[in-house]
Design a protein around this motif. Structure first.
Motif, PDB file in Angstrom:
ATOM      1  N   TRP A  22       0.841  -1.195   0.000  1.00  0.00           N
ATOM      2  CA  TRP A  22       0.000   0.000   0.000  1.00  0.00           C
ATOM      3  C   TRP A  22       0.879   1.249   0.000  1.00  0.00           C
ATOM      4  O   TRP A  22       0.637   2.193  -0.740  1.00  0.00           O
ATOM      5  CB  TRP A  22      -0.926   0.012   1.209  1.00  0.00           C
ATOM      6  N   TYR A  23       1.899   1.236   0.838  1.00  0.00           N
ATOM      7  CA  TYR A  23       2.814   2.367   0.912  1.00  0.00           C
ATOM      8  C   TYR A  23       3.506   2.595  -0.430  1.00  0.00           C
ATOM      9  O   TYR A  23       3.635   3.732  -0.881  1.00  0.00           O
ATOM     10  CB  TYR A  23       3.852   2.135   2.020  1.00  0.00           C
ATOM     11  N   ALA A  24       3.930   1.526  -1.075  1.00  0.00           N
ATOM     12  CA  ALA A  24       4.631   1.654  -2.354  1.00  0.00           C
ATOM     13  C   ALA A  24       3.717   2.215  -3.443  1.00  0.00           C
ATOM     14  O   ALA A  24       4.155   2.995  -4.281  1.00  0.00           O
ATOM     15  CB  ALA A  24       5.179   0.304  -2.787  1.00  0.00           C
ATOM     16  N   LEU A  25       2.459   1.824  -3.431  1.00  0.00           N
ATOM     17  CA  LEU A  25       1.552   2.188  -4.521  1.00  0.00           C
ATOM     18  C   LEU A  25       0.764   3.477  -4.280  1.00  0.00           C
ATOM     19  O   LEU A  25       0.499   4.217  -5.224  1.00  0.00           O
ATOM     20  CB  LEU A  25       0.576   1.041  -4.788  1.00  0.00           C
ATOM     21  N   LEU A  26       0.365   3.723  -3.056  1.00  0.00           N
ATOM     22  CA  LEU A  26      -0.581   4.804  -2.807  1.00  0.00           C
ATOM     23  C   LEU A  26      -0.045   5.983  -2.009  1.00  0.00           C
ATOM     24  O   LEU A  26      -0.689   7.036  -1.970  1.00  0.00           O
ATOM     25  CB  LEU A  26      -1.825   4.248  -2.105  1.00  0.00           C
ATOM     26  N   ALA A  27       1.072   5.842  -1.356  1.00  0.00           N
ATOM     27  CA  ALA A  27       1.611   6.951  -0.568  1.00  0.00           C
ATOM     28  C   ALA A  27       2.164   8.021  -1.506  1.00  0.00           C
ATOM     29  O   ALA A  27       2.571   7.725  -2.629  1.00  0.00           O
ATOM     30  CB  ALA A  27       2.705   6.452   0.370  1.00  0.00           C
ATOM     31  N   PRO A  28       2.183   9.258  -1.065  1.00  0.00           N
ATOM     32  CA  PRO A  28       2.759  10.313  -1.910  1.00  0.00           C
ATOM     33  C   PRO A  28       4.221  10.013  -2.241  1.00  0.00           C
ATOM     34  O   PRO A  28       4.957   9.466  -1.411  1.00  0.00           O
ATOM     35  CB  PRO A  28       2.666  11.561  -1.025  1.00  0.00           C
ATOM     36  N   ALA A  29       4.608  10.324  -3.453  1.00  0.00           N
ATOM     37  CA  ALA A  29       5.980  10.035  -3.905  1.00  0.00           C
ATOM     38  C   ALA A  29       6.983  10.842  -3.091  1.00  0.00           C
ATOM     39  O   ALA A  29       6.998  12.066  -3.126  1.00  0.00           O
ATOM     40  CB  ALA A  29       6.111  10.355  -5.376  1.00  0.00           C
ATOM     41  N   THR A  30       7.803  10.136  -2.337  1.00  0.00           N
ATOM     42  CA  THR A  30       8.807  10.784  -1.502  1.00  0.00           C
ATOM     43  C   THR A  30      10.222  10.397  -1.903  1.00  0.00           C
ATOM     44  O   THR A  30      11.170  10.906  -1.353  1.00  0.00           O
ATOM     45  CB  THR A  30       8.604  10.410  -0.021  1.00  0.00           C
ATOM     46  N   GLY A  31      10.355   9.457  -2.816  1.00  0.00           N
ATOM     47  CA  GLY A  31      11.678   8.962  -3.181  1.00  0.00           C
ATOM     48  C   GLY A  31      12.036   7.692  -2.432  1.00  0.00           C
ATOM     49  O   GLY A  31      13.012   7.028  -2.750  1.00  0.00           O
ATOM     50  N   TYR A  32      11.239   7.367  -1.423  1.00  0.00           N
ATOM     51  CA  TYR A  32      11.492   6.159  -0.641  1.00  0.00           C
ATOM     52  C   TYR A  32      10.402   5.111  -0.821  1.00  0.00           C
ATOM     53  O   TYR A  32      10.329   4.160  -0.055  1.00  0.00           O
ATOM     54  CB  TYR A  32      11.631   6.499   0.848  1.00  0.00           C
ATOM     55  N   ASN A  33       9.569   5.269  -1.810  1.00  0.00           N
ATOM     56  CA  ASN A  33       8.475   4.324  -2.035  1.00  0.00           C
ATOM     57  C   ASN A  33       8.986   2.935  -2.423  1.00  0.00           C
ATOM     58  O   ASN A  33       8.265   1.964  -2.282  1.00  0.00           O
ATOM     59  CB  ASN A  33       7.526   4.846  -3.102  1.00  0.00           C
ATOM     60  N   TRP A  34      10.219   2.838  -2.908  1.00  0.00           N
ATOM     61  CA  TRP A  34      10.770   1.535  -3.277  1.00  0.00           C
ATOM     62  C   TRP A  34      10.827   0.607  -2.071  1.00  0.00           C
ATOM     63  O   TRP A  34      10.771  -0.603  -2.220  1.00  0.00           O
ATOM     64  CB  TRP A  34      12.156   1.690  -3.892  1.00  0.00           C
ATOM     65  N   ILE A  35      10.912   1.163  -0.883  1.00  0.00           N
ATOM     66  CA  ILE A  35      10.950   0.342   0.330  1.00  0.00           C
ATOM     67  C   ILE A  35       9.674  -0.486   0.456  1.00  0.00           C
ATOM     68  O   ILE A  35       9.691  -1.611   0.926  1.00  0.00           O
ATOM     69  CB  ILE A  35      11.164   1.228   1.579  1.00  0.00           C
ATOM     70  N   GLY A  36       8.568   0.045  -0.006  1.00  0.00           N
ATOM     71  CA  GLY A  36       7.299  -0.668   0.055  1.00  0.00           C
ATOM     72  C   GLY A  36       7.279  -1.947  -0.756  1.00  0.00           C
ATOM     73  O   GLY A  36       6.546  -2.885  -0.434  1.00  0.00           O
ATOM     74  N   TRP A  37       8.069  -2.010  -1.817  1.00  0.00           N
ATOM     75  CA  TRP A  37       8.095  -3.218  -2.650  1.00  0.00           C
ATOM     76  C   TRP A  37       8.712  -4.402  -1.917  1.00  0.00           C
ATOM     77  O   TRP A  37       8.573  -5.537  -2.349  1.00  0.00           O
ATOM     78  CB  TRP A  37       8.810  -2.945  -3.970  1.00  0.00           C
ATOM     79  N   ILE A  38       9.375  -4.165  -0.806  1.00  0.00           N
ATOM     80  CA  ILE A  38       9.879  -5.251   0.034  1.00  0.00           C
ATOM     81  C   ILE A  38       8.703  -6.076   0.566  1.00  0.00           C
ATOM     82  O   ILE A  38       8.850  -7.242   0.910  1.00  0.00           O
ATOM     83  CB  ILE A  38      10.749  -4.695   1.182  1.00  0.00           C
ATOM     84  N   GLY A  39       7.509  -5.498   0.591  1.00  0.00           N
ATOM     85  CA  GLY A  39       6.304  -6.186   1.052  1.00  0.00           C
ATOM     86  C   GLY A  39       5.947  -7.407   0.229  1.00  0.00           C
ATOM     87  O   GLY A  39       5.178  -8.263   0.677  1.00  0.00           O
ATOM     88  N   VAL A  40       6.502  -7.531  -0.971  1.00  0.00           N
ATOM     89  CA  VAL A  40       6.251  -8.709  -1.804  1.00  0.00           C
ATOM     90  C   VAL A  40       6.811  -9.961  -1.126  1.00  0.00           C
ATOM     91  O   VAL A  40       6.210 -11.034  -1.202  1.00  0.00           O
ATOM     92  CB  VAL A  40       6.867  -8.515  -3.211  1.00  0.00           C
ATOM     93  N   VAL A  41       7.934  -9.835  -0.452  1.00  0.00           N
ATOM     94  CA  VAL A  41       8.587 -10.987   0.167  1.00  0.00           C
ATOM     95  C   VAL A  41       7.725 -11.616   1.266  1.00  0.00           C
ATOM     96  O   VAL A  41       7.435 -12.818   1.200  1.00  0.00           O
ATOM     97  CB  VAL A  41       9.999 -10.616   0.693  1.00  0.00           C
TER      98      VAL A  41
END
Length: 67
Positions: A22-41
């Motif tokens: 959710w953070y990766a897809l819907l949070a405002p772009a801050t430059g750190y949204n890539w961290i949210g993709w760790i949620g796939v694991v």
């Protein structure tokens, strides 16, 4: 490949994985949204029921089946 992720562990992994995605897809772009993709694991390990790290260190949260 045997299961080593129990019920409560699976639920927590699904919740954490979905929250991170959710953070990766819907949070405002801050430059750190890539961290949210760790949620796939955690999401994949919950759906599969097997955690490779648990296998390496010999941990299992699945209840022991009685014979």
């Amino acid at each position: 490949m045997s299961r080593n992720v129990g019920g409560i562990d699976r639920v927590l992994r699904i919740v954490i994985g979905l929250a991170l995605l959710w953070y990766a897809l819907l949070a405002p772009a801050t430059g750190y949204n890539w961290i949210g993709w760790i949620g796939v694991v955690p999401l994949l390990t919950a759906l599969i029921g097997n955690c490779p790290l648990y296998s390496i260190i010999g941990v299992s949260t699945c209840p022991v089946k009685k014979a």
